[in-house]
Write a protein that holds these residues in place. Structure first.
Motif, short mmCIF file in Angstrom:
data_model
loop_
_atom_site.label_atom_id
_atom_site.label_comp_id
_atom_site.label_asym_id
_atom_site.label_seq_id
_atom_site.Cartn_x
_atom_site.Cartn_y
_atom_site.Cartn_z
N SER A 63 20.06 29.42 57.00
CA SER A 63 19.31 29.17 55.77
C SER A 63 20.16 29.32 54.53
O SER A 63 19.93 28.63 53.55
N LEU A 64 21.12 30.23 54.56
CA LEU A 64 21.87 30.49 53.34
C LEU A 64 23.08 29.58 53.18
O LEU A 64 23.44 29.20 52.08
N PHE A 65 23.75 29.23 54.28
CA PHE A 65 24.89 28.32 54.13
C PHE A 65 25.07 27.34 55.29
O PHE A 65 26.18 26.85 55.53
N ASN A 66 23.96 27.13 56.03
CA ASN A 66 24.00 26.03 56.97
C ASN A 66 25.01 26.14 58.10
O ASN A 66 25.59 25.15 58.53
N MET A 67 25.29 27.33 58.54
CA MET A 67 26.17 27.50 59.69
C MET A 67 25.48 28.47 60.63
O MET A 67 24.60 29.20 60.22
N GLY A 68 25.92 28.48 61.89
CA GLY A 68 25.25 29.37 62.83
C GLY A 68 26.14 29.82 63.96
O GLY A 68 27.33 29.50 64.01
N LYS A 69 25.52 30.61 64.83
CA LYS A 69 26.24 31.16 65.98
C LYS A 69 26.68 30.05 66.93
O LYS A 69 26.12 28.96 66.92
#
Ligand SMILES: [Zn+2]
Length: 824
Positions: free
Chosen positions: A329-335
């Motif tokens: 949600s905050l910067f569009n990246m994930g695990k």
């Protein structure tokens, strides 16, 4: 410069044994980029204040002094006994023995007490560790002039404190050298999260990523397959944990995501299990905070969970505080995604996965010009909480410590809650459903279609009321015969002799933001100014919630009631003036009366006006500023709004610089867990609405909308949909193993996936389809012919019927073809 990051008491702290009990201060030296720890040099000791001298001897009492305090609640000076003890633990024991005495200031945490008495401001720079005056960074003269010129008519207290807040906000935030650590633990079995208390399962890998560009990877030597990179440390488990903790301890700040609850706790307990002889640089305090000997540990999950941050700073951008959800949600990246258990991943893949988690944790403090770190620093400075505390404790604790500091700074006695209540009493009117006092006002919406509506709102209404009416525990119902001013509806007396402590400090926040930081941030686009502006907004908005909370140290019911009641008064006065203008300004009243306009809907601090003339808007702004002492802003101009009879449920076509934009409030289609097919239909409908130009085109649009919804309904009935199109997508907020009693639908689907051998964790998005007989299927297993047509039609209706209501379309007859009474 030395930045004061943390203040800890070493009474129970195993790192500092064999020394006298005292305070340790952790400073960040920005030249060496290291932490430096110093003992207290002032000889400060814990104490409480009492009305009478104790009539007994107690070995814990070190000294008794008679001192004079200003009592603002009773408007008097008061002589009290300052009873100084040898340790903080003696304070509750002494309180117990002095039951018949009157005691003040015995519940303040000792580190807060120390920070207050030494006038320390956490996260500010210092010249030497022995000084209690922070360095006054030289601010730009022009900026100071600009701030002063915008301030206007304020009290002496206001101007006394103004330089302090200018320092607090304008002193830059250093980009402290820091690292993030993340660990992977071998799962015992699927669904079973290792318990950090016992730490039975081996740690299989550890990754540390530093803001200095360095990174450290560790793999447990028990793993058969060695890592392919040479720079990975392939060590015995205890060696690996020991070394990793040492590395973190050498960074001034260590970041974790749930380190208090898992990572750091696990490493510490695991190391104790593996070897009793090793000196561990970590301890867990009574509050469950995981401390390093040197490094200051920030658990970002706890910080992001705080309402002040989640709700006010990031406006609810993330719904739950899993690492995946926050980063997405905050910067569009994930695990990194993977199948099966983590322990079964090939070693290189395991490290990649582990590395990404550590990197994301670090990046949370780096994205958007280090906004999260800045928010933590500003919160620490304004509220006088150290960095460990401010990132873990709620806004209530922030404000308690802020006001304790202010009282001590000015030698004002911190009032006892029972004295506030005894003197000021309770609210005069009860609220609805048993509330202590009445809350916000709602002007019931008028359902229908309205052209050229304008939404106006009061800027920071509650804080503005506190400022305008000087509301604080000691100034409301002050009792001075010479104070004549009263609250508009309740008639409570307002002090004109003194400025309230709470109102003065909130006024400072409000004025600085409104007159300087907000316009300046907008004008320059400077991210540092934007961060300050954002932080002050958080502090101001959350403050109101705290002042009205009966758990707050300075809670005063008539004050809280006075604030909401005046809010109601403001909204009603605005409506009255719009419908029937009586206030005289530059426009003649006769003309204004011809321009009178209706209100369509109102809630708390905002109001929708029906096609107001520009002169009327100007008039209302003047009226609010002059008569109510509050600014009114135009929040949005709508070409057309479709209001439903339910509050906070409407659609508006907003006129913006970039063309018309559909705005949806409260209607279901927007929610992210709604099936994609319905979301798509909803979006199509919105796009059609955005094309509306006038009443004639609205009729054409209505027909188009009906066709779109009919087509979707037909797709469901004929089952010409894919399972993906009709899937509900809900993120798992807890680990699966923690669901026992009620099992929600998405959890049922997750359990089915688990049975198939998939690894499911808290934070994962579960996609499922509602099937016949009330069962659910994960998307992967569902077939179109299984879908529950009835359920999906109901869902479609629940989304579009409320939208059709203001458009004057009867869903039952037009979409579902049911006959209405008129048809018979
Ligand atoms: Zn007064």
């Amino acid at each position: 410069m030395l930045w004061l990051l943390s203040v800890v008491y070493d009474g129970r702290n195993p790192f500092f044994t064999n020394k006298r009990y005292s305070i340790k201060k952790k400073y960040y030296n920005d030249e060496t980029q290291q932490i430096e720890i110093y003992d207290d040099h002032t000889g400060h000791k814990p104490y409480l204040l009492a009305k009478h001298k104790p009539d007994f001897n107690y070995y814990e009492i070190q000294k008794i002094e008679k001192i004079t305090k200003i009592d603002r609640l009773y408007d008097t000076e008061r002589e009290v006994y300052k009873i100084i003890t040898k340790t903080p633990l003696a304070i509750p024991r002494l309180t117990e023995r002095m039951k018949n005495n009157v005691i003040w200031e015995n519940k303040i945490k000792y580190t807060t007490c120390y920070i207050c008495d030494n006038k320390l401001v956490p996260c500010m720079p210092y010249e030497t560790t022995r000084s209690s005056d922070y360095i006054r960074v030289k601010h730009d003269e022009n900026i100071l002039k600009e701030i002063m010129s915008g301030v206007g008519n304020e009290s002496n207290d206001f101007f006394d404190w103004l330089p302090h807040y200018i320092d607090v906000y304008l002193t830059p935030v250093p980009s402290v050298r820091r690292c993030a650590i993340d660990i992977e633990v071998e799962e015992e079995a699927p669904k079973k999260v290792p318990n950090p208390q016992y730490a039975k399962q081996p740690v299989i890998s550890i990754v540390i990523v530093g803001s200095d560009g360095k990174s450290y990877c560790f793999v447990n030597k028990e793993r058969k397959e060695p890592p392919s990179h040479n720079d990975v440390n392939y060590l015995n488990e205890w060696e690996m944990i020991h070394e990793a903790l040492q590395i973190c301890d050498n960074y001034p700040i260590t970041l974790t995501f749930n380190g208090d609850g898992f990572d750091i706790k696990y490493l510490r307990n695991r190391l104790r299990r593996l070897s009793k002889k090793i000196n561990i640089p970590v301890y867990i305090d009574n509050d469950g905070f995981a401390h390093f000997r040197n490094s200051v540990h920030i658990d970002l999950q706890l910080f992001l969970q705080q309402a002040a941050i989640q709700k006010y700073a990031f406006r609810g951008a993330y719904k739950n505080t899993s690492l995946e959800e926050c980063c997405q949600s905050l910067f569009n990246m994930g695990k990194i995604k993977h199948d099966g258990l983590v322990r079964d991943l090939p070693t290189d893949k395991l490290l990649e996965y582990n590395y990404m988690d550590a990197w994301l944790t670090l990046y949370l403090t780096q994205f958007n010009d280090e906004i999260l770190l800045k928010l933590a620093f500003f919160a620490a400075r304004v509220n006088k909480c150290d960095l460990m505390t401010v990132t873990r404790k709620s806004a209530m604790a922030w404000l308690s410590s802020r006001f304790a500091w202010i009282h001590r700074h000015d030698n004002i006695l911190i009032p006892r809650r029972e004295d506030i209540q005894k003197l000021k009493g309770t609210a005069s009117k009860k609220g609805k459903t048993g509330a202590k006092f009445s809350g916000a006002k709602v002007l019931e919406p008028v359902p229908g279609v309205f052209w050229n509506a304008v939404l106006v709102d009061f800027t920071s209404m509650y804080a503005s009321i506190i400022k305008e009416y000087n509301i604080s525990y000691e100034t409301i119902k002050c009792g001075h015969p010479e104070c004549k001013r009263r609250l508009p509806r309740l008639g409570y007396q307002i002090c004109s002799k003194y400025n309230g402590i709470i109102s003065t400090h909130l006024s400072l926040d409000l004025t600085l933001r409104k007159n300087y930081f907000k316009p300046k941030a907008k004008q320059t686009g400077d991210p540092s100014l934007k961060a300050i502006e954002q932080f002050i907004k958080v502090e101001v908005n959350m403050s109101w919630g705290i002042v009205g909370n009966d758990k707050f140290d300075y809670y005063c019911e008539p004050a809280a009631e006075g604030i909401t009641d005046t809010g109601q008064f403001n909204l009603l006065s605005l409506r009255e003036e719009a419908m029937n203008p009586v206030y005289v300004d530059s426009v003649p009243l006769s003309k204004l009366q011809r321009l009178r306009c209706d209100t369509l809907y109102g809630h708390t601090d905002s109001c929708m006006l029906n096609n107001p003339h520009d002169l009327m808007l100007e008039h209302l702004k003047n009226f609010c500023l002059q008569k109510l002492g509050i600014e009114l802003d135009v929040e949005a101009r709508y070409l057309v709004v479709f209001l439903t009879s339910r509050k906070a449920n409407y659609i508006g076509i907003e006129i913006t610089k970039n063309g018309n934009k559909a705005v949806i409030k409260g209607l279901q289609g927007k929610k992210s867990n709604t099936p994609p097919l319905f979301q798509k239909t909803f979006k199509t409908v919105l796009r059609l609405l955005e094309e509306v130009k006038d009443e004639k085109s609205l009729e054409e649009t209505k027909n188009k909308i009906i066709n779109v919804v009919r087509r979707t309904r037909k797709k469901i009935i004929t089952k010409k949909v894919t399972p993906q199109e009709v899937s509900f997508n809900i993120s798992l907020s807890r680990e699966l193993s923690t669901y026992h009693k009620t099992i929600p639908q998405h959890v049922r689907a997750a359990l089915l996936l688990k049975e198939m051998g998939e690894e499911i964790h808290s934070g994962d998005i579960i996609s499922y389809v509602k099937c016949k007989d009330g069962s659910v299927q994960p998307v992967e297993l569902a077939r179109p012919e299984d879908i529950d047509v009835k359920k999906y039609n109901q869902q479609l209706k629940s989304i579009f019927a409320p939208l059709f209501e203001p458009l004057n379309i009867n869903y039952d007859s037009v979409i579902e073809g049911k006959k209405t009474i008129i048809d018979f």
